[in-house]
Design a protein around this motif. Sequence first.
Motif, mmCIF file in Angstrom:
data_model
loop_
_atom_site.group_PDB
_atom_site.id
_atom_site.type_symbol
_atom_site.label_atom_id
_atom_site.label_comp_id
_atom_site.label_asym_id
_atom_site.label_seq_id
_atom_site.Cartn_x
_atom_site.Cartn_y
_atom_site.Cartn_z
ATOM 1 N N THR A 283 -12.509 72.400 33.723
ATOM 2 C CA THR A 283 -11.211 71.763 33.848
ATOM 3 C C THR A 283 -10.225 72.821 34.322
ATOM 4 O OG1 THR A 283 -9.588 70.365 32.725
ATOM 5 C CG2 THR A 283 -10.469 72.214 31.459
ATOM 6 N N ILE A 284 -9.071 72.383 34.820
ATOM 7 C CA ILE A 284 -8.081 73.313 35.356
ATOM 8 C C ILE A 284 -6.908 73.424 34.396
ATOM 9 C CG2 ILE A 284 -6.492 73.806 37.267
ATOM 10 C CD1 ILE A 284 -8.398 72.313 39.108
ATOM 11 N N LYS A 285 -6.515 74.643 34.076
ATOM 12 C CA LYS A 285 -5.375 74.917 33.203
ATOM 13 C C LYS A 285 -4.507 76.002 33.837
ATOM 14 C CE LYS A 285 -6.747 72.246 29.777
ATOM 15 N NZ LYS A 285 -5.978 71.009 29.451
ATOM 16 N N HIS B 114 -1.550 81.975 36.385
ATOM 17 C CA HIS B 114 -2.014 81.199 37.536
ATOM 18 C C HIS B 114 -2.918 80.064 37.059
ATOM 19 C CE1 HIS B 114 -5.904 83.176 37.033
ATOM 20 N NE2 HIS B 114 -5.306 84.348 37.105
ATOM 21 N N PRO B 115 -3.084 79.012 37.880
ATOM 22 C CA PRO B 115 -4.052 77.977 37.516
ATOM 23 C C PRO B 115 -5.463 78.520 37.652
ATOM 24 C CG PRO B 115 -3.124 77.528 39.681
ATOM 25 C CD PRO B 115 -2.383 78.709 39.145
ATOM 26 N N ALA B 116 -6.342 78.064 36.792
ATOM 27 C CA ALA B 116 -7.729 78.530 36.836
ATOM 28 C C ALA B 116 -8.646 77.459 36.287
ATOM 29 C CB ALA B 116 -7.895 79.820 36.025
ATOM 30 N N ARG C 205 -12.999 75.392 59.757
ATOM 31 C CA ARG C 205 -11.895 74.504 60.144
ATOM 32 C C ARG C 205 -10.675 74.749 59.251
ATOM 33 N NH1 ARG C 205 -14.957 73.957 64.297
ATOM 34 N NH2 ARG C 205 -16.209 72.057 64.518
ATOM 35 N N SER C 206 -10.921 74.900 57.948
ATOM 36 C CA SER C 206 -9.821 75.176 57.025
ATOM 37 C C SER C 206 -10.380 75.682 55.709
ATOM 38 C CB SER C 206 -8.970 73.929 56.772
ATOM 39 O OG SER C 206 -9.686 72.971 56.012
ATOM 40 N N VAL C 207 -9.570 76.486 55.023
ATOM 41 C CA VAL C 207 -9.858 76.851 53.636
ATOM 42 C C VAL C 207 -9.111 75.827 52.793
ATOM 43 C CG1 VAL C 207 -9.683 78.605 51.848
ATOM 44 C CG2 VAL C 207 -10.123 79.269 54.227
ATOM 45 N N ALA C 208 -9.837 74.816 52.345
ATOM 46 C CA ALA C 208 -9.194 73.667 51.702
ATOM 47 C C ALA C 208 -8.619 74.007 50.328
ATOM 48 C CB ALA C 208 -10.202 72.521 51.575
ATOM 49 N N SER C 209 -9.272 74.911 49.625
ATOM 50 C CA SER C 209 -8.828 75.195 48.271
ATOM 51 C C SER C 209 -9.334 76.546 47.820
ATOM 52 C CB SER C 209 -9.319 74.100 47.305
ATOM 53 O OG SER C 209 -9.090 74.455 45.975
ATOM 54 N N VAL C 210 -8.486 77.266 47.072
ATOM 55 C CA VAL C 210 -8.893 78.517 46.433
ATOM 56 C C VAL C 210 -8.360 78.497 45.005
ATOM 57 C CG1 VAL C 210 -8.748 81.030 46.427
ATOM 58 C CG2 VAL C 210 -8.814 79.788 48.615
ATOM 59 N N LEU C 211 -9.241 78.588 44.039
ATOM 60 C CA LEU C 211 -8.853 78.643 42.633
ATOM 61 C C LEU C 211 -9.649 79.718 41.926
ATOM 62 C CD1 LEU C 211 -8.571 74.894 41.545
ATOM 63 C CD2 LEU C 211 -6.762 76.596 41.333
ATOM 64 N N ARG C 212 -9.011 80.383 40.992
ATOM 65 C CA ARG C 212 -9.746 81.359 40.181
ATOM 66 C C ARG C 212 -10.546 80.647 39.099
ATOM 67 N NH1 ARG C 212 -4.818 83.417 41.481
ATOM 68 N NH2 ARG C 212 -4.860 85.331 42.717
ATOM 69 N N VAL C 213 -11.605 81.298 38.660
ATOM 70 C CA VAL C 213 -12.469 80.778 37.594
ATOM 71 C C VAL C 213 -12.454 81.789 36.475
ATOM 72 C CG1 VAL C 213 -14.765 79.938 37.003
ATOM 73 C CG2 VAL C 213 -13.904 79.637 39.331
ATOM 74 N N ALA D 9 -7.164 93.226 39.245
ATOM 75 C CA ALA D 9 -7.648 92.321 38.194
ATOM 76 C C ALA D 9 -9.029 91.793 38.562
ATOM 77 C CB ALA D 9 -6.675 91.164 38.003
ATOM 78 N N LEU D 10 -9.915 91.707 37.591
ATOM 79 C CA LEU D 10 -11.265 91.199 37.827
ATOM 80 C C LEU D 10 -11.311 89.711 37.512
ATOM 81 C CD1 LEU D 10 -13.347 94.102 36.254
ATOM 82 C CD2 LEU D 10 -12.780 93.723 38.668
ATOM 83 N N THR D 11 -11.757 88.934 38.484
ATOM 84 C CA THR D 11 -11.805 87.487 38.305
ATOM 85 C C THR D 11 -12.898 86.912 39.206
ATOM 86 O OG1 THR D 11 -10.456 85.474 38.324
ATOM 87 C CG2 THR D 11 -10.040 87.070 40.076
ATOM 88 N N ARG D 12 -13.036 85.603 39.181
ATOM 89 C CA ARG D 12 -13.978 84.912 40.062
ATOM 90 C C ARG D 12 -13.197 83.889 40.875
ATOM 91 N NH1 ARG D 12 -17.485 81.892 36.120
ATOM 92 N NH2 ARG D 12 -18.934 81.521 37.831
ATOM 93 N N TYR D 13 -13.721 83.524 42.035
ATOM 94 C CA TYR D 13 -13.072 82.535 42.893
ATOM 95 C C TYR D 13 -13.951 81.305 43.080
ATOM 96 C CZ TYR D 13 -8.992 85.077 44.813
ATOM 97 O OH TYR D 13 -7.791 85.705 44.999
#
Length: 437
Positions: free
Chosen positions: A243-245, A267-269, A425-433, A347-351
């Motif tokens: 889920t996204i928070k 940030h949202p993740a 064509r496009s980068v539709a979405s980028v969110l951290r995990v 910062a260490l994160t995942r995408y």
Amino acid sequence: MRLALLGCGTVGSEVVRLLHEQSADLAARIGAPLEIAGIAVRRVGRDRGDLPVDPALFTTDPLALIKREDVDVVVEVVGGIEPARSWLVEALRAGKSVVTANKALLAEDGASLHDAAAEGGADLYYEASVAGAIPLLRPLRESLHGDRINRVTGIVNGTTNFILSAMDATGAGFAEALEEATELGYAEADPTADVEGFDAAAKAAILASLAFHTRVTAADVHREGITEVTAADVASAKAMGCTIKLLCIAARGADAEGRETVSVRVHPAMIPLTHPLASVSDAFNAVFVEAEAAGQLMFYGRGAGGAPTASAVLGDVVAVARNRLAGARAASESAYADLAVRPMGEALTRYHISLDVADRPGVLEAVAGVFARHEVSIATVRQGPAGGGPAGRGSDAELVIVTHIAPDAALAATVRELRGLEIVRSVASVLRVEGGA
């Protein structure tokens, strides 16, 4: 014990009501009755309903009220930077204890308040500035003072949590969920401070300052809001069991030279549904603390509203009043560690990255090559139809890629290069995990 109340809006009115309704109990807990010496407001003649207070106590001169000899404690629930900063510095330097809910001031210039408190030998309490009624700051600055806190992760804004919860539950887009939040009174007429992450960033600075014994300001916090989160992002998170928070994350860690530093970000993740914060819905707040000896702790409850915030204010009032009666003072600010705040890029994160790409041989190899060049390891790849691409450019496909943990700078550079590929064509979405392996 006589109080000067600065502000009588939603929170201030509740403070007055609770002082009236619980007067006997509060006196017993403190050892002396609490009395309101005066209430500073913008308009004295405003209709305040059946508020149980003598109209003669209202004044439009807060400084004169603060300077009165019969005032022991100043309670500030006005908000904003100025003139609140000047009022509170004046009170603290004069040796009058201060209770405030002003997160913006504490995050921008808490140093001035702490320095004034030290100069005047007064208490500065601010439990209500973060997470409303949840007892959170006192445990960080007192109960966990003998431990080493390594990480604090929290949902500290009820408006954004309501919006994201509504999007998750109904499949609505951001605009629809925001409209619902506004109709129900969870969002302000101007929701910018909430949806763009400013409110959460201020709270993150306060939490990091307490957790890591370091002065952290809102300017040190990397901030992103939720306005770019789409219904497709929410659906993709569900497909991953997430889920996204909107998270505030403060963590210890080493910089490139091996020196201990702190990272503070909002940030949202995406977080796994198995994470304790994943089940925090509606307008509730929760903060997850990880300490070396205590292990994992979670604080949960209503993070906003007049009555919950007033509850936290009065808890602080009881503490500072008892200290004054005993001729004592609470522990002063602890900022001895003075750790540097490392940039977001370290910062260490995942995408989680969603790409619309040309549907032809060699695309996946080319995309994977970009990740390899930036030393970002791919954890999973999911491919499917994208529903058709731009006219004249052939059919498209969708690639959904989740990375392993890597420095944020490397991940961001990967996304920038992907945007420049002819096959993308496009980068539709980028969110951290966050919160996963």
